[in-house]
Scaffold this motif. Structure first.
Motif, PDB file in Angstrom:
ATOM      1  N   ARG A   1       0.847  -1.192   0.000  1.00 26.42           N
ATOM      2  CA  ARG A   1       0.000   0.000   0.000  1.00 26.42           C
ATOM      3  C   ARG A   1       0.880   1.238   0.000  1.00 26.42           C
ATOM      4  O   ARG A   1       1.987   1.219   0.550  1.00 26.42           O
ATOM      5  CB  ARG A   1      -0.913   0.036   1.240  1.00 26.42           C
ATOM      6  N   PRO A   2       0.387   2.342  -0.563  1.00 25.73           N
ATOM      7  CA  PRO A   2       1.170   3.578  -0.538  1.00 25.73           C
ATOM      8  C   PRO A   2       1.236   4.157   0.871  1.00 25.73           C
ATOM      9  O   PRO A   2       0.320   3.978   1.679  1.00 25.73           O
ATOM     10  CB  PRO A   2       0.401   4.518  -1.468  1.00 25.73           C
ATOM     11  N   VAL A   3       2.324   4.835   1.168  1.00 24.65           N
ATOM     12  CA  VAL A   3       2.448   5.611   2.398  1.00 24.65           C
ATOM     13  C   VAL A   3       1.959   7.021   2.092  1.00 24.65           C
ATOM     14  O   VAL A   3       2.373   7.635   1.107  1.00 24.65           O
ATOM     15  CB  VAL A   3       3.911   5.626   2.889  1.00 24.65           C
ATOM     16  N   ASP A   4       1.063   7.542   2.923  1.00 21.68           N
ATOM     17  CA  ASP A   4       0.461   8.851   2.669  1.00 21.68           C
ATOM     18  C   ASP A   4       1.231   9.995   3.317  1.00 21.68           C
ATOM     19  O   ASP A   4       1.362  11.066   2.743  1.00 21.68           O
ATOM     20  CB  ASP A   4      -0.985   8.864   3.187  1.00 21.68           C
ATOM     21  N   ILE A   5       1.686   9.786   4.541  1.00 17.80           N
ATOM     22  CA  ILE A   5       2.375  10.838   5.290  1.00 17.80           C
ATOM     23  C   ILE A   5       3.671  10.262   5.848  1.00 17.80           C
ATOM     24  O   ILE A   5       3.672   9.180   6.438  1.00 17.80           O
ATOM     25  CB  ILE A   5       1.515  11.370   6.459  1.00 17.80           C
ATOM     26  N   VAL A   6       4.773  10.988   5.666  1.00 20.40           N
ATOM     27  CA  VAL A   6       6.069  10.578   6.211  1.00 20.40           C
ATOM     28  C   VAL A   6       6.499  11.606   7.254  1.00 20.40           C
ATOM     29  O   VAL A   6       6.588  12.798   6.961  1.00 20.40           O
ATOM     30  CB  VAL A   6       7.134  10.469   5.102  1.00 20.40           C
ATOM     31  N   LEU A   7       6.725  11.140   8.471  1.00 20.15           N
ATOM     32  CA  LEU A   7       7.142  12.016   9.567  1.00 20.15           C
ATOM     33  C   LEU A   7       8.591  11.706   9.926  1.00 20.15           C
ATOM     34  O   LEU A   7       8.910  10.564  10.274  1.00 20.15           O
ATOM     35  CB  LEU A   7       6.254  11.821  10.797  1.00 20.15           C
ATOM     36  N   PRO A   8       9.480  12.683   9.867  1.00 22.37           N
ATOM     37  CA  PRO A   8      10.888  12.421  10.168  1.00 22.37           C
ATOM     38  C   PRO A   8      11.138  12.314  11.671  1.00 22.37           C
ATOM     39  O   PRO A   8      10.302  12.710  12.485  1.00 22.37           O
ATOM     40  CB  PRO A   8      11.591  13.642   9.592  1.00 22.37           C
ATOM     41  N   ARG A   9      12.282  11.793  12.025  1.00 18.72           N
ATOM     42  CA  ARG A   9      12.695  11.856  13.431  1.00 18.72           C
ATOM     43  C   ARG A   9      12.869  13.318  13.817  1.00 18.72           C
ATOM     44  O   ARG A   9      13.318  14.138  13.015  1.00 18.72           O
ATOM     45  CB  ARG A   9      14.011  11.103  13.641  1.00 18.72           C
ATOM     46  N   SER A  10      12.521  13.621  15.060  1.00 17.59           N
ATOM     47  CA  SER A  10      12.568  15.023  15.475  1.00 17.59           C
ATOM     48  C   SER A  10      12.773  15.126  16.977  1.00 17.59           C
ATOM     49  O   SER A  10      12.163  14.382  17.753  1.00 17.59           O
ATOM     50  CB  SER A  10      11.267  15.729  15.074  1.00 17.59           C
ATOM     51  N   ARG A  11      13.593  16.073  17.378  1.00 17.58           N
ATOM     52  CA  ARG A  11      13.787  16.330  18.813  1.00 17.58           C
ATOM     53  C   ARG A  11      12.590  17.076  19.399  1.00 17.58           C
ATOM     54  O   ARG A  11      12.382  17.059  20.609  1.00 17.58           O
ATOM     55  CB  ARG A  11      15.051  17.168  19.016  1.00 17.58           C
ATOM     56  N   ALA A  12      11.828  17.728  18.550  1.00 18.78           N
ATOM     57  CA  ALA A  12      10.697  18.518  19.052  1.00 18.78           C
ATOM     58  C   ALA A  12       9.580  17.639  19.609  1.00 18.78           C
ATOM     59  O   ALA A  12       8.843  18.063  20.498  1.00 18.78           O
ATOM     60  CB  ALA A  12      10.138  19.396  17.928  1.00 18.78           C
ATOM     61  N   VAL A  13       9.459  16.403  19.105  1.00 22.90           N
ATOM     62  CA  VAL A  13       8.352  15.545  19.523  1.00 22.90           C
ATOM     63  C   VAL A  13       8.452  15.131  20.993  1.00 22.90           C
ATOM     64  O   VAL A  13       7.503  15.327  21.759  1.00 22.90           O
ATOM     65  CB  VAL A  13       8.233  14.318  18.597  1.00 22.90           C
ATOM     66  N   PRO A  14       9.571  14.549  21.464  1.00 23.15           N
ATOM     67  CA  PRO A  14       9.630  14.196  22.889  1.00 23.15           C
ATOM     68  C   PRO A  14       9.525  15.411  23.798  1.00 23.15           C
ATOM     69  O   PRO A  14       8.949  15.333  24.891  1.00 23.15           O
ATOM     70  CB  PRO A  14      10.989  13.497  23.029  1.00 23.15           C
ATOM     71  N   PHE A  15      10.058  16.550  23.359  1.00 25.92           N
ATOM     72  CA  PHE A  15       9.948  17.767  24.160  1.00 25.92           C
ATOM     73  C   PHE A  15       8.483  18.171  24.292  1.00 25.92           C
ATOM     74  O   PHE A  15       8.010  18.523  25.381  1.00 25.92           O
ATOM     75  CB  PHE A  15      10.755  18.885  23.496  1.00 25.92           C
TER      76      PHE A  15
END
Length: 398
Positions: A337-351
């Motif tokens: 299946r196609p991937v619709d959204i790609v989210l990169p690794r980010s330091r902002a998320v755990p913060f």
């Protein structure tokens, strides 16, 4: 923006009410009087021409006059919630209820108690406005039910859920509810920095099952303008909640809200299957690692065999990293299946998670925030009909 009106000559109560209204995305106006004008129009005209959501009558007003005014409001402005502030006794409660009073409040109520009451009354007002609009326009069809799911934990499912709900709340204020269906270890409360008085365990038993107003009083208002029904505090309560109860609860919420965003537990348990049986959309969240990808492929296969694949399908690849040894194309080939959204690794998320403030609430410009915003766009009315849209268009963010 919510609007509250207080009719009272009690300055101390007015100050507590003004303090309570802070953070509720609204403002409060006070009519300093120890008597009531002749009609609801006179009350509203005395403070502002704009419509109010909640009107507090008292303290200091004659109870009989306040109840009479409440009955007039119920007839002329049924979308406005009336709260009677008076010493409560057996002779007041029944006449107040018959007059359409939404709630009773003691004159010495604290700011915190007033705030909680305003939350409940605002929710009732919003529901009544939607109900009146539906009666005048078209039959109610129910809200959109979005199940956020993953085969395994630790892939950022709750982060996607809370951010999606906050984003939806920006174009559908007071019309979004988050349901935490990870009944043993749900994190929606901490992800939104909430301390709920009632949880899902309360909502599937007792009066809430039959009375939607009772159910809505169990919801917790978040300062972004969305509502949440959080997971039970005691994980043992999960054993006493059935799939049938979950399905009924979701139907109740969908009848009252434009969007119901469900944070499900990892795996394919009874509660998830009951959710998918109701869902209009499913958001699959997958990490960029082999066990997560294979688990997603297996989940797709099982749900297809069970005929539980919602029409709206959205695949989110989280923690994307070119150094992982895998590519987006590898993931798509594995899950077919196609991937619709790609989210990169980010330091902002755990913060953001540790603060309890979703990225999309604080207006972050991080790549993950952009991807989550594009996910939310897929749920705006008419998105499927946009001629420039591709059915599966990835958000390649960096």
């Amino acid at each position: 923006m919510s609007r509250f009106v207080v009719v009272t000559a009690d300055r101390a109560f007015s100050q507590r009410a003004q303090e309570a209204a802070k953070g509720l995305h609204g403002n409060i106006q006070v009519l300093p009087a120890d008597y009531l004008p002749p009609s609801p129009e006179d009350v509203l005209r005395a403070v502002s021409a704009e419509p109010a959501e909640v009107v507090l009558l008292g303290p200091g007003l004659a109870a009989e006059d306040a109840i009479r005014m409440a009955s007039l409001f119920d007839l002329q402005f049924p979308e406005i919630s009336i709260v009677l502030v008076t010493e409560v006794d057996e002779g007041i409660a029944l006449p107040a209820m018959r007059a359409g009073v939404r709630d009773l409040l003691q004159p010495d109520a604290s700011s915190d108690d007033i705030r909680k009451m305003l939350e409940r009354a605002s929710l009732t007002s919003a529901s009544r406005r939607r109900g009146l609009g539906a009666t005048l326009s078209e039959p109610k069809t129910g809200g959109r039910i979005i199940a956020v799911m993953s085969p395994k934990g630790g892939v950022g499912k709750t982060t996607v859920t809370t951010n999606l709900a906050v984003a939806l709340g920006k174009f559908a204020p007071m019309s979004v509810v988050v349901l935490d269906l990870d009944l043993q270890f749900g994190d929606v409360a901490s992800g939104l920095l909430l301390e709920p008085e009632r949880t899902l365990a309360d909502a599937v038993t007792g009066a809430a099952v039959q009375d939607t107003l009772v159910l809505k009083s169990y919801l917790t208002l978040h300062n972004s303008g969305i509502y949440a029904l959080c997971a039970p505090v005691n994980p043992a309560h999960a054993d006493h909640i059935t799939g049938e109860q979950v399905a009924h609860l979701i139907r109740q919420l969908a009848d009252e809200f434009q969007y119901v965003v469900v944070d499900t537990a990892p795996g394919l348990g009874d509660h998830l299957l009951a959710t998918l049986d109701q869902a209009t959309d499913a958001v699959w969240v997958c990490g960029m690692d082999v066990p997560s990808i294979r688990g997603l492929r297996t989940g797709f296969q099982i749900l297809t065999e069970l005929d539980l694949m919602p029409d709206g399908r959205h695949v989110v690849l989280n923690f994307a990293d070119r150094k992982s040894g895998l590519s987006v194309q590898d993931v798509e080939a594995t899950i077919s299946r196609p991937v619709d959204i790609v989210l990169p690794r980010s330091r902002a998320v755990p913060f953001s998670t540790n603060k309890g403030v979703p990225l999309l609430q604080e207006g972050s410009r991080d790549g993950v925030a952009r991807g989550l915003g594009q996910l939310a766009e897929r749920f705006k009315p008419g998105w499927e009909e946009r001629p420039h849209k591709k059915l599966h268009r990835r958000a390649l963010v960096s």
